[in-house]
Design an enzyme around this catalytic site. Structure first.
Site, PDB file in Angstrom:
ATOM      1  N   ASP A   4      93.345 132.202  36.668  1.00 55.47           N
ATOM      2  CA  ASP A   4      93.972 131.511  37.796  1.00 55.47           C
ATOM      3  C   ASP A   4      94.164 132.554  38.891  1.00 55.47           C
ATOM      4  OD1 ASP A   4      95.551 130.096  39.583  1.00 55.47           O
ATOM      5  OD2 ASP A   4      97.375 130.262  38.360  1.00 55.47           O
ATOM      6  N   TYR A  59      91.476 111.274  47.934  1.00 63.41           N
ATOM      7  CA  TYR A  59      91.797 112.267  48.952  1.00 63.41           C
ATOM      8  C   TYR A  59      90.643 112.286  49.955  1.00 63.41           C
ATOM      9  CZ  TYR A  59      94.336 116.552  50.331  1.00 63.41           C
ATOM     10  OH  TYR A  59      95.101 117.488  50.983  1.00 63.41           O
ATOM     11  N   GLY A 110      93.441 122.749  46.766  1.00 70.32           N
ATOM     12  CA  GLY A 110      93.466 124.019  46.042  1.00 70.32           C
ATOM     13  C   GLY A 110      93.038 123.820  44.595  1.00 70.32           C
ATOM     14  N   ASP A 166      93.763 125.450  41.976  1.00 67.21           N
ATOM     15  CA  ASP A 166      94.880 125.559  41.044  1.00 67.21           C
ATOM     16  C   ASP A 166      95.649 124.247  40.961  1.00 67.21           C
ATOM     17  OD1 ASP A 166      95.657 125.972  43.720  1.00 67.21           O
ATOM     18  OD2 ASP A 166      97.385 127.189  43.151  1.00 67.21           O
ATOM     19  N   ARG A 167      95.732 123.519  42.076  1.00 66.21           N
ATOM     20  CA  ARG A 167      96.430 122.236  42.076  1.00 66.21           C
ATOM     21  C   ARG A 167      95.683 121.220  41.209  1.00 66.21           C
ATOM     22  NH1 ARG A 167      97.545 120.830  48.275  1.00 66.21           N
ATOM     23  NH2 ARG A 167      99.002 119.330  47.360  1.00 66.21           N
ATOM     24  N   ASP A 185     104.560 123.533  41.599  1.00 64.43           N
ATOM     25  CA  ASP A 185     104.091 124.886  41.265  1.00 64.43           C
ATOM     26  C   ASP A 185     104.736 125.864  42.241  1.00 64.43           C
ATOM     27  OD1 ASP A 185     102.766 127.230  40.644  1.00 64.43           O
ATOM     28  OD2 ASP A 185     100.781 126.318  40.600  1.00 64.43           O
ATOM     29  N   THR A 226     103.464 131.810  45.507  1.00 66.46           N
ATOM     30  CA  THR A 226     103.607 132.297  46.875  1.00 66.46           C
ATOM     31  C   THR A 226     103.914 131.132  47.804  1.00 66.46           C
ATOM     32  OG1 THR A 226     102.032 134.071  46.390  1.00 66.46           O
ATOM     33  CG2 THR A 226     102.491 133.603  48.709  1.00 66.46           C
ATOM     34  N   THR A 243     125.740 140.924  54.007  1.00 67.54           N
ATOM     35  CA  THR A 243     124.476 140.381  54.490  1.00 67.54           C
ATOM     36  C   THR A 243     123.555 140.041  53.325  1.00 67.54           C
ATOM     37  OG1 THR A 243     124.627 141.624  56.555  1.00 67.54           O
ATOM     38  CG2 THR A 243     122.436 140.857  55.909  1.00 67.54           C
TER      39      THR A 243
END
Length: 247
Positions: free
Chosen positions: A7, A89, A96, A98-99, A118, A121, A176
């Site tokens: 992956d 679609y 993607g 991975d999707r 998922d 990133t 902070t």
């Protein structure tokens, strides 16, 4: 026969040996170092006869192909043309890879409807229904990306980490760093819940009730409890989907 599954993500490449949906010898390497590290990783995995991969980094895909050729492995790339699920679609090749792998694995785990979340990133939300198959979903920034952006785009805000994610007992930050940690955790949780609610509501309008929620990705365990008993965390979902796609 075991399948060597890759992956290839924006930040990390997850590698594992998969047989009958069971993942072994799982490792993660930085995608930026994929070319130099992938060959070393494959040398340690002797059982595979086939390499299956999904990639969201086109430049890195060639490394997987080169490794398969050099080690005499059959090659399978999961994409819109090779995905065993029906796809509703407009432009399937935009999805993607991975999707798609996640969707394949999720429908093996639970009958549709399912919402797959998922947390990498980017954080992606994908919908699979009985009537349409893979339908699409939502993409937003992941928790780490939000954190990095705040640090990089401001002069004084520090870089914070979310190693121990939990809902804070005190939501009034006293520094902070603490304020940023609270904002990240509560804001991210709220965003995920709101997107799930919106997706579930739209499915309900179509007469599709009670979607199963499936989580994967590095930050996913944090959200499992927050999303309730109908939510299931599957850490190796993408690798399992790659192996299932070639059966």
């Amino acid at each position: 026969m075991s399948t060597l599954c890759l992956d290839i993500g924006n930040t990390t490449t997850h590698i594992g040996l998969v047989k009958d949906s069971m993942v072994s010898e799982s490792i993660r390497i930085p995608t930026r170092n994929l070319e130099e590290n992938l060959s070393k990783s494959v040398q340690n995995i002797k059982e595979a006869k086939l390499l299956a991969y999904c990639s969201v980094v086109p430049a890195a895909s060639k490394h997987a192909e080169e490794i398969a050729k050099s080690y005499g492995l059959k090659l399978f790339n999961l994409n819109a043309d090779t995905c065993p699920l029906s796809i509703a679609y407009p432009n399937p090749r935009e999805i993607g890879q991975d999707r798609l792998a996640n969707a394949v694995a999720a429908t093996n785990f639970s009958d549709p409807p399912v919402i797959i979340i998922d947390m990498g990133t980017a954080t992606t939300f994908d919908i699979v229904t009985t009537e349409c198959g893979y339908e699409g979903g939502v993409i937003t920034a992941g928790l780490s990306l939000m954190r990095e952006y705040l640090h990089e785009r401001t002069a004084l805000l520090p870089e914070v980490s979310y190693n121990e994610l939990s809902y804070p007992a005190n939501v009034i930050g006293k520094s902070t760093r603490e304020a940023m940690e609270i904002g990240g955790v509560i804001g991210y949780e709220g965003m995920v819940k709101e997107i799930v609610a919106a997706l579930s509501a739209q499915l309900f309008e179509r007469g599709i009730n009670d979607p199963t929620l499936i989580l994967t990705g590095g930050k996913a365990p944090f959200m499992e409890e927050a999303l309730g008993e109908d939510c299931h965390y599957i850490p190796n979902l993408t690798l399992q989907g790659l192996e299932l796609a070639i059966r």
